[in-house]
Design a protein around this motif. Structure first.
Motif, short mmCIF file in Angstrom:
data_model
loop_
_atom_site.label_atom_id
_atom_site.label_comp_id
_atom_site.label_asym_id
_atom_site.label_seq_id
_atom_site.Cartn_x
_atom_site.Cartn_y
_atom_site.Cartn_z
N ARG A 93 33.00 61.45 -2.00
CA ARG A 93 31.81 61.91 -1.29
C ARG A 93 30.56 61.37 -1.98
O ARG A 93 29.65 60.88 -1.38
N ARG A 94 30.59 61.44 -3.34
CA ARG A 94 29.46 60.95 -4.11
C ARG A 94 29.25 59.46 -3.86
O ARG A 94 28.15 58.97 -3.66
N PHE A 95 30.37 58.73 -3.85
CA PHE A 95 30.31 57.28 -3.68
C PHE A 95 29.78 56.90 -2.30
O PHE A 95 28.87 56.09 -2.16
N LEU A 96 30.30 57.58 -1.27
CA LEU A 96 29.85 57.26 0.09
C LEU A 96 28.39 57.66 0.28
O LEU A 96 27.64 56.95 0.93
N ALA A 97 28.01 58.76 -0.35
CA ALA A 97 26.61 59.18 -0.23
C ALA A 97 25.71 58.11 -0.83
O ALA A 97 24.68 57.75 -0.28
N ALA A 98 26.15 57.57 -1.96
CA ALA A 98 25.33 56.54 -2.63
C ALA A 98 25.20 55.31 -1.75
O ALA A 98 24.16 54.67 -1.69
N LEU A 99 26.27 54.99 -1.03
CA LEU A 99 26.22 53.80 -0.19
C LEU A 99 25.43 54.03 1.08
O LEU A 99 24.68 53.18 1.53
N GLY A 100 25.61 55.22 1.65
CA GLY A 100 25.01 55.49 2.96
C GLY A 100 23.53 55.82 2.87
O GLY A 100 22.78 55.63 3.81
N MET A 114 38.89 50.74 6.79
CA MET A 114 38.56 49.40 7.28
C MET A 114 37.12 49.41 7.83
O MET A 114 36.35 48.49 7.55
N GLU A 115 36.80 50.45 8.57
CA GLU A 115 35.46 50.55 9.13
C GLU A 115 34.43 50.76 8.01
O GLU A 115 33.37 50.12 7.99
N GLU A 116 34.76 51.62 7.05
CA GLU A 116 33.85 51.86 5.93
C GLU A 116 33.65 50.60 5.11
O GLU A 116 32.57 50.35 4.58
N MET A 117 34.70 49.78 5.02
CA MET A 117 34.60 48.53 4.26
C MET A 117 33.51 47.63 4.85
O MET A 117 32.72 47.04 4.12
N ARG A 118 33.46 47.56 6.17
CA ARG A 118 32.44 46.72 6.81
C ARG A 118 31.03 47.25 6.51
O ARG A 118 30.11 46.49 6.22
N GLN A 119 30.87 48.56 6.55
CA GLN A 119 29.56 49.16 6.24
C GLN A 119 29.18 48.91 4.78
O GLN A 119 28.05 48.56 4.46
N TRP A 120 30.16 49.10 3.90
CA TRP A 120 29.92 48.89 2.46
C TRP A 120 29.48 47.45 2.21
O TRP A 120 28.51 47.20 1.49
N PHE A 121 30.17 46.49 2.81
CA PHE A 121 29.84 45.08 2.60
C PHE A 121 28.44 44.77 3.11
O PHE A 121 27.64 44.11 2.44
N SER A 122 28.14 45.29 4.29
CA SER A 122 26.83 45.04 4.88
C SER A 122 25.72 45.62 3.98
O SER A 122 24.72 44.97 3.69
N ASN A 123 25.92 46.84 3.47
CA ASN A 123 24.92 47.46 2.58
C ASN A 123 24.76 46.66 1.30
O ASN A 123 23.64 46.43 0.82
#
Ligand code: FAD
Length: 447
Positions: free
Chosen positions: A6-13, A431-440
């Motif tokens: 959750r912490r990691f995704l929050a940091a990315l999003g 897989m979907e989160e991977m695309r968002q992570w890469f774009s960010n």
């Protein structure tokens, strides 16, 4: 979802708001001349007009290499250092092809074009000056870098040249290297390997090797084995993927990749730990293994062992005990061999993985250190970095891995934070989160 994740995704999003070093410095011992400066928060993607013009910094930083580390440090030096801090980025290629996600080009899920970036936004938005050319020498005493028959002086130098490959017996010529591409620096070789896979007959053999650790992107070779195996199942039925791993075992996400090899891709991937490549016969399409076995394959993908970028060796800065990497003060990324020169990304010998996400993180810590240095301030004594990696296991699923690192004053090293590690099994959602992570990540580095 566990807390780490959750912490990691929050940091990315989260909107990439970055605290200006002056604001952070207010909490430290700010010199009297700067007291009273209000803390300011600057969006990471601020246009040039948001680069502060009122900072008392005059100086020049030269950055060698416009990859994940070099592009990021150039951007953040301008963003945090203000308009009086000149940043010159020297890059030998005309464009940057991201190695991150490049395994997906092999299965035709992505194109090379979609992974190609340039430095235009860093120039237009932040005022980074780009110099095209290859740095051939560094003069630490004279504080200059040499290229194109001329030289550029610097106050501080950042060297972020990525990796160099060890020679492989049998692959000395350019023709042999094209026939047996490593595709471990994305670009022309990735395209060659993709074409070779496309030309494989059904029931063919794809042989790849895993280099000896440490190497660029620890999960990358295992991810490649999965992506190619999954693709061949559909496109070239009855084909096999042989993986020769010079390491004694899978180096990272062991349970996950063991499951992928033995269950998801059972009967397709033949994983052989503790087996290296002794030599290659490119014309015959054969590999001689470290145990003397001769293996013939339709496609050979030998990924050589790796070391710091060549310019660091030439400058006498590959001072790790094995002489392959550059040792740095892990608080500042300043070389332990030369004052005023910082080494970032894959070339630096730290406990953090050789990964693009970490290169981006190191770059921001280093930009902060340099800006503080120009202001006469001490480095942040407690930097924290984060690494993330998603690995496609099939065309529709990916696994994930993340780790947090913090500076440990006792050992003077960036060490994994207890409880800061996390990994998760392959899923469509990843897989979907991977695309968002890469774009960010790429937006943060190049835009
Ligand atoms: C297949 C694959 C998958 C990967 N997947 C991931 C992933 O999922 N997540 C992740 O975090 N990382 C991943 N990585 C790793 C990531 O690509 C690297 O760790 C990252 O690129 C390192 O950044 P860097 O700035 O050190 O080097 P690079 O990005 O390689 O940049 C170095 C730059 O320096 C330039 N240069 C070198 N020498 C000179 C010179 N003398 N003069 C001028 N310019 C010079 C080069 O042209 C290059 O542009 C992957 C790598 C591969 C191969």
């Amino acid at each position: 979802m566990n807390n780490n994740r959750r912490r990691f995704l929050a940091a990315l999003g989260a909107a990439p708001l970055i605290m200006h070093p002056l604001a952070r410095a207010l909490a430290d011992d700010m010199p009297a001349s700067l007291r009273g400066t209000k803390p300011v928060w600057i969006p990471a993607n601020a246009p040039l007009s948001r680069v502060p013009t009122n900072l008392p910094i005059q100086g020049r930083v030269v950055v060698i290499g416009g990859g994940m580390a070099g592009a990021t440090v150039a951007k953040y030096l301008r963003l945090w250092g203000g308009s009086g801090l000149q940043v010159i980025l020297v890059e030998r290629e005309r464009t940057y092809v991201s190695s991150i996600m490049s395994n997906l080009v092999l299965s035709d899920a992505l194109t090379i074009e979609s992974l190609t970036f340039n430095w235009k936004r860093l120039m237009d938005r932040y005022g980074v000056k780009l110099v095209a050319g290859e740095v051939t020498a560094i003069d630490p005493a004279g504080k200059r870098v040499m290229l194109n028959g001329s030289s550029i002086p610097y106050d501080r130098l950042v060297v972020a040249p990525g990796i160099e490959f060890d020679p492989v017996a049998g692959l000395e010529t350019a023709a042999a290297q094209d026939r047996v591409p490593h595709a471990w620096k994305a670009g022309a070789q990735t395209t060659i390997l993709r074409k070779q896979i496309a030309a494989m007959p059904g029931g063919g053999v794809f042989l790849m090797s895993v280099p000896k650790a440490p190497y660029r992107c620890p999960p990358g070779p295992y991810e490649r084995a999965c992506i190619v195996a999954d693709h061949l199942k559909r496109a070239k039925p009855r084909s096999k993927v042989i993986v020769l791993d010079e390491n004694p075992a899978i180096t990272v996400e062991k349970d996950l990749f063991t499951h992928a090899f033995n269950v998801v891709h059972a009967g397709v991937i033949d994983y052989r730990p503790g087996v290296g490549v002794q030599s290659v016969d490119a014309a015959a399409g054969t590999v001689k293994t470290s145990s003397g076995e001769m293996i013939k394959a339709n496609v050979l993908n030998v990924i050589p062992n790796q070391r710091a970028g060549a310019i660091l060796k030439e400058a006498g800065l590959t001072n790790s005990t094995d002489g392959r990497w550059s040792t740095v003060n892990e608080l500042t990324y300043e070389s332990t061999a030369a004052e005023g020169i910082h080494v970032l990304g894959d070339s630096a010998a730290t406990m953090q993985p050789k990964a693009g996400h970490i290169a981006n993180q190191e770059a921001k810590v280093c930009a902060d250190v340099i800006v503080r240095g120009f202001l006469g301030l001490a480095p942040d004594p407690a930097p924290v970095t984060n690494s993330a990696c998603y690995s496609p296991i099939t065309a529709k699923t990916a696994s994930w891995l993340t780790a947090l690192y913090a500076y440990d004053p006792a050992s003077k090293r960036m060490k994994p934070i207890a409880g800061g590690m996390g990994e998760g099994p392959a899923s469509a959602r990843n897989m979907e989160e991977m695309r968002q992570w890469f774009s960010n990540l790429m937006t943060d580095s190049y835009a």
